[in-house]
Design a protein around this motif. Sequence first.
Motif, PDB file in Angstrom:
ATOM      1  N   ALA A 323       0.846  -1.196   0.000  1.00 15.53           N
ATOM      2  CA  ALA A 323       0.000   0.000   0.000  1.00 15.53           C
ATOM      3  C   ALA A 323       0.875   1.237   0.000  1.00 15.53           C
ATOM      4  N   PRO A 324       1.693   1.416  -1.040  1.00 17.71           N
ATOM      5  CA  PRO A 324       2.598   2.575  -1.068  1.00 17.71           C
ATOM      6  C   PRO A 324       1.808   3.887  -1.060  1.00 17.71           C
ATOM      7  N   GLY A 325       2.270   4.813  -0.233  1.00 19.54           N
ATOM      8  CA  GLY A 325       1.621   6.116  -0.124  1.00 19.54           C
ATOM      9  C   GLY A 325       0.484   6.168   0.873  1.00 19.54           C
ATOM     10  N   ALA A 326       0.049   5.017   1.383  1.00 23.80           N
ATOM     11  CA  ALA A 326      -1.067   4.996   2.335  1.00 23.80           C
ATOM     12  C   ALA A 326      -0.566   5.383   3.731  1.00 23.80           C
ATOM     13  N   ARG A 327      -1.468   5.921   4.539  1.00 31.86           N
ATOM     14  CA  ARG A 327      -1.113   6.303   5.907  1.00 31.86           C
ATOM     15  C   ARG A 327      -1.198   5.080   6.813  1.00 31.86           C
ATOM     16  N   VAL A 328      -0.180   4.920   7.619  1.00 25.89           N
ATOM     17  CA  VAL A 328      -0.089   3.802   8.543  1.00 25.89           C
ATOM     18  C   VAL A 328      -0.337   4.313   9.955  1.00 25.89           C
ATOM     19  N   ARG A 329      -1.232   3.652  10.674  1.00 25.60           N
ATOM     20  CA  ARG A 329      -1.535   4.027  12.058  1.00 25.60           C
ATOM     21  C   ARG A 329      -1.043   2.931  12.987  1.00 25.60           C
ATOM     22  N   ILE A 330      -0.227   3.320  13.954  1.00 28.98           N
ATOM     23  CA  ILE A 330       0.354   2.381  14.907  1.00 28.98           C
ATOM     24  C   ILE A 330      -0.083   2.785  16.310  1.00 28.98           C
ATOM     25  N   THR A 331      -0.691   1.860  17.023  1.00 29.99           N
ATOM     26  CA  THR A 331      -1.129   2.103  18.398  1.00 29.99           C
ATOM     27  C   THR A 331      -0.493   1.062  19.294  1.00 29.99           C
ATOM     28  N   VAL A 332       0.176   1.538  20.344  1.00 29.08           N
ATOM     29  CA  VAL A 332       0.827   0.658  21.302  1.00 29.08           C
ATOM     30  C   VAL A 332       0.378   1.078  22.698  1.00 29.08           C
ATOM     31  N   GLU A 333      -0.081   0.115  23.479  1.00 23.83           N
ATOM     32  CA  GLU A 333      -0.512   0.424  24.842  1.00 23.83           C
ATOM     33  C   GLU A 333      -0.320  -0.790  25.728  1.00 23.83           C
ATOM     34  N   GLY A 334      -0.216  -0.521  27.038  1.00 21.68           N
ATOM     35  CA  GLY A 334      -0.039  -1.603  27.989  1.00 21.68           C
ATOM     36  C   GLY A 334       0.988  -1.249  29.033  1.00 21.68           C
ATOM     37  N   GLY A 335       1.232  -2.186  29.918  1.00 16.29           N
ATOM     38  CA  GLY A 335       2.185  -1.964  30.986  1.00 16.29           C
ATOM     39  C   GLY A 335       2.487  -3.261  31.708  1.00 16.29           C
ATOM     40  N   PRO A 336       3.358  -3.218  32.694  1.00 18.18           N
ATOM     41  CA  PRO A 336       3.710  -4.420  33.448  1.00 18.18           C
ATOM     42  C   PRO A 336       2.470  -5.063  34.063  1.00 18.18           C
ATOM     43  N   GLY A 337       2.349  -6.358  33.890  1.00 15.91           N
ATOM     44  CA  GLY A 337       1.227  -7.101  34.418  1.00 15.91           C
ATOM     45  C   GLY A 337       0.057  -7.208  33.465  1.00 15.91           C
ATOM     46  N   ASP A 338      -0.168  -6.178  32.645  1.00 17.21           N
ATOM     47  CA  ASP A 338      -1.283  -6.180  31.698  1.00 17.21           C
ATOM     48  C   ASP A 338      -0.894  -6.698  30.321  1.00 17.21           C
ATOM     49  N   GLY A 339       0.382  -6.691  30.024  1.00 12.28           N
ATOM     50  CA  GLY A 339       0.825  -7.077  28.698  1.00 12.28           C
ATOM     51  C   GLY A 339       0.872  -5.889  27.755  1.00 12.28           C
ATOM     52  N   LEU A 340       1.424  -6.112  26.587  1.00 13.42           N
ATOM     53  CA  LEU A 340       1.584  -5.058  25.584  1.00 13.42           C
ATOM     54  C   LEU A 340       0.719  -5.397  24.374  1.00 13.42           C
ATOM     55  N   ALA A 341      -0.144  -4.450  23.969  1.00 12.48           N
ATOM     56  CA  ALA A 341      -1.019  -4.623  22.803  1.00 12.48           C
ATOM     57  C   ALA A 341      -0.549  -3.705  21.689  1.00 12.48           C
ATOM     58  N   LEU A 342      -0.384  -4.256  20.498  1.00 16.37           N
ATOM     59  CA  LEU A 342       0.027  -3.484  19.328  1.00 16.37           C
ATOM     60  C   LEU A 342      -0.995  -3.661  18.229  1.00 16.37           C
ATOM     61  N   GLU A 343      -1.246  -2.587  17.503  1.00 15.99           N
ATOM     62  CA  GLU A 343      -2.128  -2.642  16.338  1.00 15.99           C
ATOM     63  C   GLU A 343      -1.578  -1.739  15.254  1.00 15.99           C
ATOM     64  N   LEU A 344      -1.396  -2.284  14.075  1.00 11.32           N
ATOM     65  CA  LEU A 344      -0.966  -1.533  12.896  1.00 11.32           C
ATOM     66  C   LEU A 344      -2.053  -1.675  11.838  1.00 11.32           C
ATOM     67  N   SER A 345      -2.459  -0.573  11.241  1.00 12.37           N
ATOM     68  CA  SER A 345      -3.493  -0.625  10.206  1.00 12.37           C
ATOM     69  C   SER A 345      -3.155   0.362   9.105  1.00 12.37           C
ATOM     70  N   ASN A 346      -3.567   0.012   7.909  1.00  8.80           N
ATOM     71  CA  ASN A 346      -3.417   0.886   6.750  1.00  8.80           C
ATOM     72  C   ASN A 346      -4.450   0.471   5.711  1.00  8.80           C
ATOM     73  N   PRO A 347      -4.851   1.381   4.830  1.00  5.68           N
ATOM     74  CA  PRO A 347      -5.792   0.993   3.772  1.00  5.68           C
ATOM     75  C   PRO A 347      -5.245  -0.187   2.974  1.00  5.68           C
ATOM     76  N   ALA A 348      -6.094  -1.190   2.779  1.00  2.14           N
ATOM     77  CA  ALA A 348      -5.659  -2.403   2.079  1.00  2.14           C
ATOM     78  C   ALA A 348      -5.327  -2.073   0.640  1.00  2.14           C
TER      79      ALA A 348
END
Length: 397
Positions: A323-348
């Motif tokens: 998907a060249p030229g598309a905007r990529v959104r990266i979300t990272v959240e979490g902490g010790p004990g809760d784990g780390l959640a990652l999500e990457l999305s872009n127009p298909a």
Amino acid sequence: MSGYRNEKTIDLGIVVLALVLTAALSLVQVRGGLALSPVVGSGTWPFDRLSFSSPLLLGFTWAVSPVSLVAVGALWWRRRRPTAVAVVAIAAATITPAVVPLIVALFTVAALRPPRTVLSVALLALLPVPVHFLTSPYVSGVPIANTVILAVLIAAAIGWGLFVRSLGERTERAEAEAVLRAQRAQREAREDIAREMHDVLAHRLSLLSVHAGALEFNAGASPQETTRAAAVIRESSHQALEDLQVVLQVLRSPAGNPGADGTARPARTGLAEVPDLVRESQDIGMKVDLDMSRVGAGGPPGIAGLAAYRIVQEGLTNARKHAPGARVRITVEGGPGDGLALELSNPAGRGAVREGIPGAGQGLIGLAERVGLAGGTFSHGRAGADYVLRAWLPWSA
């Protein structure tokens, strides 16, 4: 069990359809019928045709011989005994117009049996044709034409069965090759992780050597310095042993077997290096939005941190490729004990790959292997108009 019932339903449908078609052909058959040796059958039972009519049969008079009924009924066992059913159909077609069960039986043999059996059955099916011409040299007209037509139908049925067989074999080979490629990618991913851990282990052993050498050559060191150096050696030795166990576990464990919590798997790259990775992509013109505002201090240690870094890296690489030229959104959240959640999305994208960026789709398999070894979960695929990559990694408290 459901697959067996489906096969039996299909077999029953074929038997019924063959019966209907065999009876229907009697409406259009002329003298002699479509038989391999039309002069063999006489007008007496069981060669004579049984006629029946009913208002439910559209007013037509339908007819079928008892021998043809036997051949049609034998089709019920065509999957379990294809060769025997074909022999019965050939015998029936030699003396009666049993073209439909003959074609179905020969198709089944060609699709399910080895080439030598197919050749033998084909020769057996075609043998009555020259015998008929030799024994009835003065027969001409419709009987000969019908015999030739039936011979052509036999060849067509066997050819179509062989074609279907080849399609099935190619499909099986493709599936086996796909499994081998996936296994090879998983093995390579484990080897990559082991190599990374080898580098870390070598670093710890070099620290041990340095501190042990300092104790050996610094005989006048104070008790405090000696105690501190000994503590460093003890801690490094403990960590080196854990790293060695991790390397052995990675190399010996089957694909997808989660490892430990990752605390003993230090990495040279981790979550802290993700902003630098994003900036590198932004510097070459990519549109990347990174949100790490809900992440605890530091990041998950060991292999979990390395997996987080590799996930972002692979996601950005795939976005550039598909998907060249598309905007990529990266979300990272979490902490010790809760784990780390990652999500990457872009127009298909539409399947186009930017020229000059090779890849065979094995990167995602490697990511799944890394996340599995860290004890996390990983998924990827389309979500509406976007392509989304999600992962959860453990983060010990």
